[in-house]
Design an enzyme around this catalytic site. Sequence first.
Site, PDB file in Angstrom:
ATOM      1  N   GLU A  39       3.497  35.545 -19.346  1.00 25.98           N
ATOM      2  CA  GLU A  39       2.087  36.377 -20.304  1.00 25.98           C
ATOM      3  C   GLU A  39       2.549  35.966 -21.518  1.00 25.98           C
ATOM      4  OE1 GLU A  39       0.578  40.149 -18.769  1.00 25.98           O
ATOM      5  OE2 GLU A  39      -0.655  39.407 -17.790  1.00 25.98           O
ATOM      6  N   GLU A  75      -2.466  36.550 -10.811  1.00 22.98           N
ATOM      7  CA  GLU A  75      -2.145  37.771 -10.735  1.00 22.98           C
ATOM      8  C   GLU A  75      -4.042  37.586 -11.182  1.00 22.98           C
ATOM      9  OE1 GLU A  75      -0.208  40.102 -13.632  1.00 22.98           O
ATOM     10  OE2 GLU A  75       1.654  39.409 -13.371  1.00 22.98           O
TER      11      GLU A  75
END
Length: 869
Positions: free
Chosen positions: A186, A257
């Site tokens: 991320e 995710e």
Amino acid sequence: MVKCHFLLTATLVSLMLSSVIAHGDKKEGVTYDGRSLIINGKRELLFSGSIHYPRSTPEMWPELIQKAKRGGLNVIQTYVFWNIHEPEQGKFNFEGSYDLVKFIKTIGENGMFATIRLGPFIQAEWNHGGLPYWLREIPDIIFRSDNAPFKIQMEKFVTMIINKMKEEKLFASQGGPIVLAQIENEYNTVQLAYRNLGVSYVQWAGNMALGLKTGVPWVMCKQKDAPGPVINTCNGRHCGDTFTGPNSPDKPSLWTENWTAQFRVFGDPPSQRSVEDTAFSVARWFSKNGSLVNYYMYHGGTNFGRTAASFVTTRYYDEAPLDEYGLQREPKWGHLKDLHRALNLCKKALLWGTPNVQRLSADVEARFYEQPGTNDCAAFLANNNTKEPETVTFRGKKYYLPAKSISILPDCKTVVYNTMTPLSDSFFFFQAKQVVSQHNSRNFVKSRKTDGKLHWEMFSETIPSNFPVDSRIPRELYNLTKDKTDYAWFTTTINVDRNDLSARKDINPVLRVASLGHAMVAFVNGEFIGSAHGSQIEKSFVLQRSVKLKPGINFVTLLGSLVGLPDSGAYMEHRYAGPRGVSILGLNTGTLDLSSNGWGHQVALSGETAKVFTKEGGAKVTWNKVNKDGPPVTWYKTLFDAPEGKSPVSVRMTGMKKGMVWINGRSIGRYWMTFISPLGEPTQSEYHIPRSYLKPTDNLMVILEEEEASPEKIEILTVNRDTICSYVNEYHPPNVRSWERKNNKFTPVADDEKPAARLKCPNQKKIVAVQFASFGDPSGTCGNFAVGTCDSPISKKVVEQPWLLLPAKRLRRLLLEFEQHCLGKNSCVIPMDKGLFNGNKDNCPNLSKNLAVQVKCSDKNPKRSANQA
């Protein structure tokens, strides 16, 4: 320009074709295109779940993985945790719960694929985001930037892990289970903070990973500028709507995710994400060209020891399909299992068909895949209205869609699954036609072996008064403790003149301490004056307490404590904690600033240094019997026998405030009972004790408590989900298991499928009692059912022993179709048959019938009444 484009394309093709996976003795390419990963020469729909090896124990791994597989998963995803593997520079640990190789091998032994996310920054609500503390002490280092000191260490670690996987032949190209690897994590969320150094760092990280030649594709999550063949993936709750897509048309859409809940920090109320919302998001993802979804988390587990990040609870993602203890949380586990089966029934059309979209109404759309020249067709009917259901016509047939739901039609005709569950609000009001999933509730049961049998002793730390001064100001707490302990003492002295103190007995000076976090216990002249703490949102806090000073020398003692290191954000190497400003207010001479008064320090408590949480260390100190609340900073110990049975074990910390627990010398994590949520309860009261930590008898429990408390109300518990329920309506279609793909044809398993309530006990237990059964209009949820205005009086008997109530001919027919009676069985199926419950008489013929059943499971035999024997 054309030449460059040709060379880049050739490079991409070469890299893709070089990825290979073995399946048995057969080795073929792991490639990908814009539709999916291609494993062993076959396109695959991949259903993945995150299970982190250090958040459980090696003894738990096989069962967790097997439950994931039974839940319809074919991939297990895990991070790799740098700070547990290299806690000191150059010293490595891959033992016990940190045995990454064993974990990956266990995945492969169970016939599943694996994804490893190397980071090495991982966030994950893990201490320091997985980065070892010693990185902070490397000169001129800047984490996660185009910074030579950081890149050197990062590349060393990543290379070491990759080589270890290669040595054990764990990559798919070598016959192992690993089919994907991730670098960074991320990074887009912080990249702008590093400007050009962030851009160049992303390119370096991706190319460094590619150069390691793993033989499997690499991914970067939430990274739009993932370089070359590195696949950019989505993280979030609704990637089917938020993902802008891969940055190249030849890359597949992967969801790394899908958050099954929300991690909790101390002070939070319970966190929930409904399985309806999760299932809707997954169905939407696959209807819009997705080919891999990963549930983060599928099993959250436990943050043992000091592994949790700042203020994160010891229990992690307890609301996942497998809860903290590894027990199946229903209906989440079962409803998603049915979803995976429904999607697999669509597999051929999804992977080889041509996608189309048809608007059926303002809020309803049909997304369908057809393969020209074949009968392969799969459709997803989506009602995007969040409040109202709708009936629509698709290909000449009417379909009822509850609000915010998707129905899956593997043949573009037959609904086998709807993302709404039968106990959702839409069901009660609109008689929605959804697939039934079992429900359960979790029970904490006092252990008979320990109830009232815990005998406590205590050892209190000596409150220090005056360490040698080693700094003008209080030292920074992260740097002082270096992630070796949560605790450090701070001491200073002040000489107070009698004239500085008020002559009035009702007016005392005030000690004020401004701290950057995380918590503190304060003493003056050895006397406890109070505590204070920050929160996950605001780490800083101010402690202000009235104090009694005496003329002459006074000792100010502060116990600073941490609740984990930070795990997110830019420039993590520049985060700080601990007391920064200290002053005495209310003196006759005005405010006295002690911030630069000269401070002494001691890292760790004496009990930690002596390891009093072990049998050997505990023998070094004197323990006294507990007969009242103990003073602050006190150790407590007791012995207990392992609870009966095989169910998971926990300890409920009633009466305690804040500290840590050890079982036979192993820390099970931090507890914090006084950080109350907005609901008026502790965020976490029960703490997991792995069975593998226990001996049959004489288990040593040691508790470090920071404040005044008493351990007398602490309870040892066993944990189960043995209360299971089903709720079904007569208009429900049969379960998704009623259909199969056979010889490339979509066919029903049986000729005459009926709606039915299905119940199955966990862990091979048997149904020992029917606690509730009502055929009519029952209401409520699992554990809280109630009979409505219409009810069959024989409902419970039908569920228990139906053969007592039916004519022989009718009984034989039904028993051929259903495994009917429940008592004494591991599983049973109760049909929605009006004749079975009402015979020839229906007291409420105009009412749509529902069946609610709640049973208790146990490894003991059921008790039967005389007429059932």
